[in-house]
Design an enzyme around this catalytic site. Structure first.
Site, mmCIF file in Angstrom:
data_model
loop_
_atom_site.group_PDB
_atom_site.id
_atom_site.type_symbol
_atom_site.label_atom_id
_atom_site.label_comp_id
_atom_site.label_asym_id
_atom_site.label_seq_id
_atom_site.Cartn_x
_atom_site.Cartn_y
_atom_site.Cartn_z
ATOM 1 C CE1 TYR A 49 -1.804 4.327 93.464
ATOM 2 C CE2 TYR A 49 -1.144 4.763 95.717
ATOM 3 C CZ TYR A 49 -1.952 4.111 94.815
ATOM 4 O OH TYR A 49 -2.907 3.225 95.273
ATOM 5 C CD GLN A 83 -7.262 0.247 108.349
ATOM 6 O OE1 GLN A 83 -8.089 -0.251 107.581
ATOM 7 N NE2 GLN A 83 -7.635 1.046 109.345
ATOM 8 C CG HIS A 101 -3.956 -1.330 103.835
ATOM 9 N ND1 HIS A 101 -5.038 -0.569 104.215
ATOM 10 C CD2 HIS A 101 -4.337 -2.621 104.018
ATOM 11 C CE1 HIS A 101 -6.032 -1.362 104.612
ATOM 12 N NE2 HIS A 101 -5.627 -2.608 104.513
ATOM 13 C CB CYS A 109 9.158 -5.115 89.799
ATOM 14 S SG CYS A 109 8.883 -5.694 88.128
ATOM 15 C CB CYS A 114 10.670 -8.849 89.597
ATOM 16 S SG CYS A 114 11.945 -7.700 89.066
ATOM 17 C CB CYS A 129 11.319 -3.535 86.348
ATOM 18 S SG CYS A 129 12.498 -4.583 87.222
ATOM 19 C CB THR A 170 -9.650 3.116 110.958
ATOM 20 O OG1 THR A 170 -10.104 2.342 109.835
ATOM 21 C CG2 THR A 170 -9.926 2.346 112.243
HETATM 22 P P1 OAD Z 1 -11.314 6.519 106.005
HETATM 23 O O1 OAD Z 1 -11.190 7.751 105.183
HETATM 24 O O2 OAD Z 1 -12.226 5.428 105.561
HETATM 25 O O3 OAD Z 1 -11.754 6.894 107.493
HETATM 26 C C1 OAD Z 1 -11.074 7.890 108.191
HETATM 27 C C2 OAD Z 1 -11.618 7.914 109.606
HETATM 28 O O4 OAD Z 1 -10.888 8.871 110.347
HETATM 29 C C3 OAD Z 1 -13.098 8.323 109.699
HETATM 30 O O5 OAD Z 1 -13.784 7.423 110.555
HETATM 31 C C4 OAD Z 1 -13.054 9.726 110.325
HETATM 32 O O6 OAD Z 1 -14.174 9.958 111.167
HETATM 33 C C5 OAD Z 1 -11.779 9.620 111.138
HETATM 34 N N1 OAD Z 1 -11.107 10.898 111.403
HETATM 35 C C6 OAD Z 1 -11.085 12.009 110.641
HETATM 36 N N2 OAD Z 1 -10.312 12.953 111.233
HETATM 37 C C7 OAD Z 1 -9.834 12.399 112.390
HETATM 38 C C8 OAD Z 1 -8.981 12.846 113.432
HETATM 39 N N3 OAD Z 1 -8.459 14.083 113.411
HETATM 40 N N4 OAD Z 1 -8.710 12.005 114.455
HETATM 41 C C9 OAD Z 1 -9.247 10.756 114.496
HETATM 42 N N5 OAD Z 1 -10.059 10.262 113.531
HETATM 43 C C10 OAD Z 1 -10.342 11.083 112.491
HETATM 44 O O7 OAD Z 1 -9.827 5.937 106.173
HETATM 45 P P2 OAD Z 1 -9.428 4.506 106.726
HETATM 46 O O8 OAD Z 1 -10.367 4.031 107.752
HETATM 47 O O9 OAD Z 1 -8.000 4.585 107.090
HETATM 48 O O10 OAD Z 1 -7.190 0.685 102.097
HETATM 49 O O11 OAD Z 1 -9.564 3.581 105.422
HETATM 50 C C11 OAD Z 1 -9.201 2.222 105.585
HETATM 51 C C12 OAD Z 1 -8.734 1.715 104.271
HETATM 52 O O12 OAD Z 1 -9.745 1.959 103.297
HETATM 53 C C13 OAD Z 1 -7.522 2.419 103.707
HETATM 54 O O13 OAD Z 1 -6.325 1.936 104.256
HETATM 55 C C14 OAD Z 1 -7.626 2.047 102.253
HETATM 56 C C15 OAD Z 1 -9.115 2.105 102.028
HETATM 57 O O14 OAD Z 1 -9.563 1.027 101.297
HETATM 58 C C16 OAD Z 1 -6.530 0.399 100.930
HETATM 59 O O15 OAD Z 1 -6.209 1.267 100.150
HETATM 60 C C17 OAD Z 1 -6.252 -1.043 100.740
#
Ligand code: OAD
Length: 229
Positions: A49, A83, A101, A109, A114, A129, A170
């Protein structure tokens, strides 16, 4: 609006399912963003991170983030559920943001509820912490963890009133966020998707805008602002 990592891709931040680079090439985010990984190797997870936070410090909101902030000012009843954990929507000026998220720029913590007190000069990885002695952790939702209560309630309230749902950048793979479109569609809302690639949502969406959010969203904004009052 529901956004995912694709909206931050044009700010130079790898999407969640992009391959990682540097020291983390051999790791999958899905294997690091879990309570089990943190319990097994807190130092490794904390360093991952820290690496992401360093990358974030070099990133700035892109035209897609900025267009969404402008759309919020134009559209009544607008809610942005993200997300993403990078805080770029807020840095672009979006105000009503539901961080579904969490946010990696916040540290909490690990012994919830906490609130966590971080000693600035605590060099341990992760820091400990000052209130209860437990390890600190990033304020994000890990796989298998529940969505924060307030974020979930805010999202449900917004979805209940939703007549237009736009899924942006997404992969529509991770629930409960991935279930939102079907939920509002079942109540008669219009669903649109902005993504250069197809996703599991694409076949059922009413409108597909195939393209990058940094180009499509400013075009949507320009079209809206050109409409007569
Ligand atoms: P992903 O990496 O799964 O998907 C990213 C999406 O963005 C894909 O569908 C790409 O085609 C699209 N993409 C890439 N470049 C782009 C652009 N310039 N404009 C528009 N779209 C574009 O990421 P997320 O869908 O955000 O959760 O992942 C959802 C969740 O999965 C995250 O929040 C994370 C993970 O589990 C947790 O960590 C709890």
């Amino acid at each position: 609006m529901l956004t995912g990592a694709g909206v931050s891709a044009e700010s130079g931040l790898a999407t969640f399912r992009d391959s990682q680079d540097g020291l983390w090439t051999d790791y999958r985010p899905e294997d690091l963003a879990t309570p089990e990984a943190f319990a097994r190797d807190p130092k490794m997870v904390w360093r991952w991170y820290e690496w992401r936070r360093r990358k974030l410090r070099g990133a700035t909101p892109n035209p897609g983030h900025i267009a969404l902030a402008e759309l919020e000012r134009l559209l009544p009843g607008y809610t942005l559920i993200t997300q993403n954990v990078d805080g770029l929507h807020q840095r672009a000026g979006s105000r009503n943001v539901i961080e579904f998220h969490g946010n990696i720029t916040r540290t909490v913590c690990s012994n919830k509820p906490c609130p966590g007190q971080w000693q600035a000069d605590d060099e341990r990885e992760p820091p400990v912490c000052r209130d209860c002695g437990h390890q600190l952790r990033p304020d994000v939702v890990w796989f298998g963890e529940a969505i924060p209560f307030q974020a979930m309630q805010g999202a449900l309230d917004a979805l209940r009133e939703c007549d237009l749902f736009i899924s942006i950048g997404t992969s529509s793979l991770v629930y409960p966020a991935a279930g939102m479109a079907a939920e509002v569609a079942a109540r008669g809302a219009t669903v649109a998707e902005i993504n250069p690639e197809a996703t599991p949502l694409s076949s059922s969406a009413d409108l597909l805008l195939a393209g990058r959010s940094g180009e499509v969203l400013p075009a949507v904004l320009a079209t809206l602002t050109a409409l007569p009052d």
